[in-house]
Design a protein around this motif. Structure first.
Motif, mmCIF file in Angstrom:
data_model
loop_
_atom_site.group_PDB
_atom_site.id
_atom_site.type_symbol
_atom_site.label_atom_id
_atom_site.label_comp_id
_atom_site.label_asym_id
_atom_site.label_seq_id
_atom_site.Cartn_x
_atom_site.Cartn_y
_atom_site.Cartn_z
ATOM 1 N N PHE A 79 7.571 17.809 56.445
ATOM 2 C CA PHE A 79 7.460 17.353 55.069
ATOM 3 C C PHE A 79 6.062 17.688 54.577
ATOM 4 N N PRO A 80 5.882 18.256 53.408
ATOM 5 C CA PRO A 80 6.797 18.722 52.371
ATOM 6 C C PRO A 80 6.880 20.249 52.322
ATOM 7 N N ASP A 81 6.952 20.896 53.470
ATOM 8 C CA ASP A 81 6.939 22.364 53.527
ATOM 9 C C ASP A 81 7.950 23.000 52.577
ATOM 10 N N ALA A 82 7.514 24.061 51.915
ATOM 11 C CA ALA A 82 8.398 24.876 51.075
ATOM 12 C C ALA A 82 9.107 25.875 51.985
ATOM 13 N N LEU A 83 10.424 25.963 51.841
ATOM 14 C CA LEU A 83 11.247 26.859 52.644
ATOM 15 C C LEU A 83 12.108 27.726 51.734
ATOM 16 N N VAL A 84 12.612 28.807 52.292
ATOM 17 C CA VAL A 84 13.635 29.626 51.632
ATOM 18 C C VAL A 84 14.733 29.843 52.664
ATOM 19 N N ILE A 85 15.974 29.638 52.243
ATOM 20 C CA ILE A 85 17.093 29.930 53.127
ATOM 21 C C ILE A 85 17.793 31.169 52.596
ATOM 22 N N GLU A 86 17.777 32.207 53.422
ATOM 23 C CA GLU A 86 18.472 33.446 53.092
ATOM 24 C C GLU A 86 19.888 33.366 53.656
ATOM 25 N N THR A 87 20.843 33.831 52.868
ATOM 26 C CA THR A 87 22.243 33.866 53.290
ATOM 27 C C THR A 87 22.699 35.310 53.314
ATOM 28 N N ALA A 88 23.260 35.718 54.438
ATOM 29 C CA ALA A 88 23.770 37.080 54.598
ATOM 30 C C ALA A 88 25.225 36.987 55.060
ATOM 31 N N VAL A 89 26.062 37.850 54.489
ATOM 32 C CA VAL A 89 27.482 37.843 54.835
ATOM 33 C C VAL A 89 27.932 39.275 55.125
ATOM 34 N N PRO A 90 28.192 39.584 56.396
ATOM 35 C CA PRO A 90 28.736 40.906 56.731
ATOM 36 C C PRO A 90 30.155 41.054 56.177
ATOM 37 N N ASP A 91 30.670 42.273 56.217
ATOM 38 C CA ASP A 91 32.041 42.498 55.759
ATOM 39 C C ASP A 91 33.010 41.620 56.541
ATOM 40 N N PRO A 92 33.886 40.904 55.834
ATOM 41 C CA PRO A 92 34.848 40.042 56.518
ATOM 42 C C PRO A 92 35.798 40.856 57.404
ATOM 43 N N GLU A 93 36.199 40.231 58.498
ATOM 44 C CA GLU A 93 37.167 40.847 59.400
ATOM 45 C C GLU A 93 38.321 39.884 59.588
ATOM 46 N N GLY A 94 39.524 40.314 59.215
ATOM 47 C CA GLY A 94 40.700 39.467 59.391
ATOM 48 C C GLY A 94 40.609 38.190 58.594
ATOM 49 N N LYS A 95 40.758 37.078 59.276
ATOM 50 C CA LYS A 95 40.775 35.782 58.605
ATOM 51 C C LYS A 95 39.462 35.028 58.718
ATOM 52 N N ALA A 96 38.461 35.644 59.320
ATOM 53 C CA ALA A 96 37.175 34.961 59.514
ATOM 54 C C ALA A 96 36.124 35.511 58.553
ATOM 55 N N LEU A 97 35.353 34.607 58.008
ATOM 56 C CA LEU A 97 34.224 34.958 57.158
ATOM 57 C C LEU A 97 32.975 34.453 57.875
ATOM 58 N N VAL A 98 32.179 35.376 58.399
ATOM 59 C CA VAL A 98 30.967 35.011 59.125
ATOM 60 C C VAL A 98 29.799 34.982 58.143
ATOM 61 N N VAL A 99 29.053 33.889 58.184
ATOM 62 C CA VAL A 99 27.916 33.691 57.299
ATOM 63 C C VAL A 99 26.682 33.449 58.173
ATOM 64 N N TYR A 100 25.621 34.190 57.891
ATOM 65 C CA TYR A 100 24.353 33.990 58.589
ATOM 66 C C TYR A 100 23.366 33.352 57.638
ATOM 67 N N HIS A 101 22.526 32.483 58.173
ATOM 68 C CA HIS A 101 21.442 31.883 57.413
ATOM 69 C C HIS A 101 20.149 32.061 58.200
ATOM 70 N N ARG A 102 19.065 32.258 57.463
ATOM 71 C CA ARG A 102 17.746 32.282 58.075
ATOM 72 C C ARG A 102 16.834 31.418 57.213
ATOM 73 N N ILE A 103 16.246 30.421 57.839
ATOM 74 C CA ILE A 103 15.296 29.550 57.149
ATOM 75 C C ILE A 103 13.900 30.109 57.400
ATOM 76 N N LEU A 104 13.196 30.390 56.301
ATOM 77 C CA LEU A 104 11.836 30.933 56.383
ATOM 78 C C LEU A 104 10.835 29.918 55.838
ATOM 79 N N ASN A 105 9.659 29.861 56.444
ATOM 80 C CA ASN A 105 8.591 29.021 55.909
ATOM 81 C C ASN A 105 7.797 29.805 54.864
ATOM 82 N N HIS A 106 6.738 29.206 54.346
ATOM 83 C CA HIS A 106 5.972 29.854 53.272
ATOM 84 C C HIS A 106 5.246 31.117 53.749
ATOM 85 N N ARG A 107 5.117 31.304 55.058
ATOM 86 C CA ARG A 107 4.512 32.536 55.605
ATOM 87 C C ARG A 107 5.578 33.593 55.903
#
Length: 145
Positions: A79-107
């Motif tokens: 607390f109270p760090d500023a963060l950014v969460i990046e969301t990446a989604v590769p091409d879906p395959e079949g019935k699954a949707l894979v979602v990646y997240h990366r939480i980055l700090n201010h650096r």
């Protein structure tokens, strides 16, 4: 000790969501708690899909459910760090949707990386369905494909 290894697919980023560590996100070690990380990831994912006009409760006519979640932790955040969460989604395959997240700090250093598998569910049949083409098109547009 064996650790989960996650490779964040930078070329597949569809959204970036800024937020700050709240006091309620802290644990007894005085850093970002693992349960709070899951909550922050859910918020970022909801924001990402809303920005694609495909909210998680209506993705081409189907709600999504989380089938699995893996998180690796790289650094502490406090607390109270500023963060950014990046969301990446590769091409879906079949019935699954894979979602990646990366939480980055201010650096721009990774705090945590996550992989979430979503399934879209036909609530009448109570079964997973194929990923709708409108969602695929929205992902392609967000990635500039």
């Amino acid at each position: 000790m064996e650790r989960v290894t996650l490779e964040f697919p930078e070329a597949m980023i569809v959204h970036r969501h800024p937020l700050s560590v709240r006091i309620t996100d802290m644990n007894y070690g005085r850093h970002l708690a693992h349960d709070a990380v899951v909550t922050l990831l859910a918020e970022a994912r909801a924001q990402a899909f809303a920005a694609l006009s495909c909210p998680e409760w209506d993705m081409g006519g189907y709600p999504s459910v989380v089938a699995d979640l893996s998180v690796t932790f790289q650094r502490e955040a406090r607390f109270p760090d500023a963060l950014v969460i990046e969301t990446a989604v590769p091409d879906p395959e079949g019935k699954a949707l894979v979602v990646y997240h990366r939480i980055l700090n201010h650096r721009q250093e990774p705090v945590a990386t996550a992989r979430v598998t979503l399934l879209l569910i036909d609530t009448t049949a109570r079964k997973p369905v194929a990923i709708p083409s409108e969602l695929t098109r929205a992902l392609d547009a967000a990635r500039g494909d």
